[in-house]
Design an enzyme around this catalytic site. Structure first.
Site, PDB file in Angstrom:
ATOM      1  N   HIS A 100       0.845  -1.194   0.000  1.00 56.98           N
ATOM      2  CA  HIS A 100       0.000   0.000   0.000  1.00 56.98           C
ATOM      3  C   HIS A 100       0.878   1.241   0.000  1.00 56.98           C
ATOM      4  CE1 HIS A 100       0.897  -1.113   4.160  1.00 56.98           C
ATOM      5  NE2 HIS A 100       0.933   0.195   4.404  1.00 56.98           N
ATOM      6  N   HIS A 102       1.082   5.309   1.339  1.00 53.47           N
ATOM      7  CA  HIS A 102       0.580   6.359   2.224  1.00 53.47           C
ATOM      8  C   HIS A 102       0.686   7.706   1.509  1.00 53.47           C
ATOM      9  CE1 HIS A 102       1.107   4.050   6.139  1.00 53.47           C
ATOM     10  NE2 HIS A 102       1.900   3.364   5.347  1.00 53.47           N
TER      11      HIS A 102
HETATM   12  P1  5GP Z   1       2.519   0.257   7.198  1.00 55.56           P
HETATM   13  O1  5GP Z   1       3.329   0.486   8.438  1.00 55.56           O
HETATM   14  O2  5GP Z   1       2.229  -1.212   6.977  1.00 55.56           O
HETATM   15  O3  5GP Z   1       3.132   0.917   5.987  1.00 55.56           O
HETATM   16  O4  5GP Z   1       1.169   1.032   7.416  1.00 55.56           O
HETATM   17  C1  5GP Z   1      -0.026   0.418   7.776  1.00 55.56           C
HETATM   18  C2  5GP Z   1      -1.007   1.515   8.079  1.00 55.56           C
HETATM   19  O5  5GP Z   1      -2.291   0.934   8.084  1.00 55.56           O
HETATM   20  C3  5GP Z   1      -0.781   2.174   9.429  1.00 55.56           C
HETATM   21  O6  5GP Z   1      -0.583   3.574   9.241  1.00 55.56           O
HETATM   22  C4  5GP Z   1      -2.064   1.863  10.202  1.00 55.56           C
HETATM   23  O7  5GP Z   1      -2.497   2.951  10.991  1.00 55.56           O
HETATM   24  C5  5GP Z   1      -3.046   1.550   9.096  1.00 55.56           C
HETATM   25  N1  5GP Z   1      -4.080   0.577   9.480  1.00 55.56           N
HETATM   26  C6  5GP Z   1      -3.877  -0.606  10.085  1.00 55.56           C
HETATM   27  N2  5GP Z   1      -5.054  -1.237  10.261  1.00 55.56           N
HETATM   28  C7  5GP Z   1      -6.007  -0.434   9.721  1.00 55.56           C
HETATM   29  C8  5GP Z   1      -7.426  -0.546   9.622  1.00 55.56           C
HETATM   30  O8  5GP Z   1      -8.059  -1.517  10.041  1.00 55.56           O
HETATM   31  N3  5GP Z   1      -8.079   0.484   9.008  1.00 55.56           N
HETATM   32  C9  5GP Z   1      -7.411   1.575   8.529  1.00 55.56           C
HETATM   33  N4  5GP Z   1      -8.158   2.528   7.956  1.00 55.56           N
HETATM   34  N5  5GP Z   1      -6.087   1.719   8.630  1.00 55.56           N
HETATM   35  C10 5GP Z   1      -5.382   0.721   9.226  1.00 55.56           C
END
Ligand code: 5GP
Ligand code: ZN
Length: 137
Positions: A100, A102
């Site tokens: 994903h 951000h």
């Molecule tokens: P990563 O660290 O994997 O790049 O980012 C994962 C992101 O997904 C984090 O910023 C976290 O807050 C977000 N996230 C995790 N679980 C959920 C969820 O159930 N719903 C939403 N909307 N965001 C989520």
């Protein structure tokens, strides 16, 4: 779709989210723990763990949508800046193992932290890297 994947759950409509945008390839929704106001995620609908595993269509759709979400955030919220961040692997801070992107609006003095100590590019190592990485491209 992968069992136990929270983003697959969101894609399937089984887990609620504040959806900004959706089409056949991607969904974009607000991060549940935002780094800043408007922090959005862009998630390809197919379950790949990392960027390098995604096919061309998924990459194109994901990054085109990230651009469009960034433009929409600029139009709607007028942040002075934004970061586009994409984490791969726990070592890089990836918490959800479904690739994903951000999009994080930024304002001067906010407490969002990215960063590294700039190093010096060693000439010998640089030449070695050009050769070793280049032969895989
Ligand atoms: P990563 O660290 O994997 O790049 O980012 C994962 C992101 O997904 C984090 O910023 C976290 O807050 C977000 N996230 C995790 N679980 C959920 C969820 O159930 N719903 C939403 N909307 N965001 C989520
Ligand atoms: Zn998934």
């Amino acid at each position: 779709m992968s069992e136990d994947c929270i983003f697959c759950g969101i894609v399937a409509g089984e887990v609620p989210s504040y959806t900004l945008y959706e089409d056949d390839e991607v969904v974009s929704f607000l991060d549940v723990n935002p780094a800043s106001d408007g922090h959005a995620l862009v998630v390809p609908k197919g379950h790949d763990e990392r960027l390098a595993e995604m096919d061309d269509a998924a990459v194109a759709a994901t990054f085109t949508t990230a651009r469009d979400v960034a433009a929409a955030l600029e139009d709607a919220l007028a942040p002075p800046g934004y970061n586009v961040v994409q984490n791969n692997g726990a070592a890089a801070g990836q918490e959800v193992d479904h690739a994903h992107v951000h999009v994080i609006p930024r304002t001067p003095g906010d407490d969002v932290a990215f960063g590294w100590q700039p190093g010096d590019l060693d000439e010998e190592r640089a030449e070695e890297l050009v050769e070793r990485v280049g032969e895989h491209l």
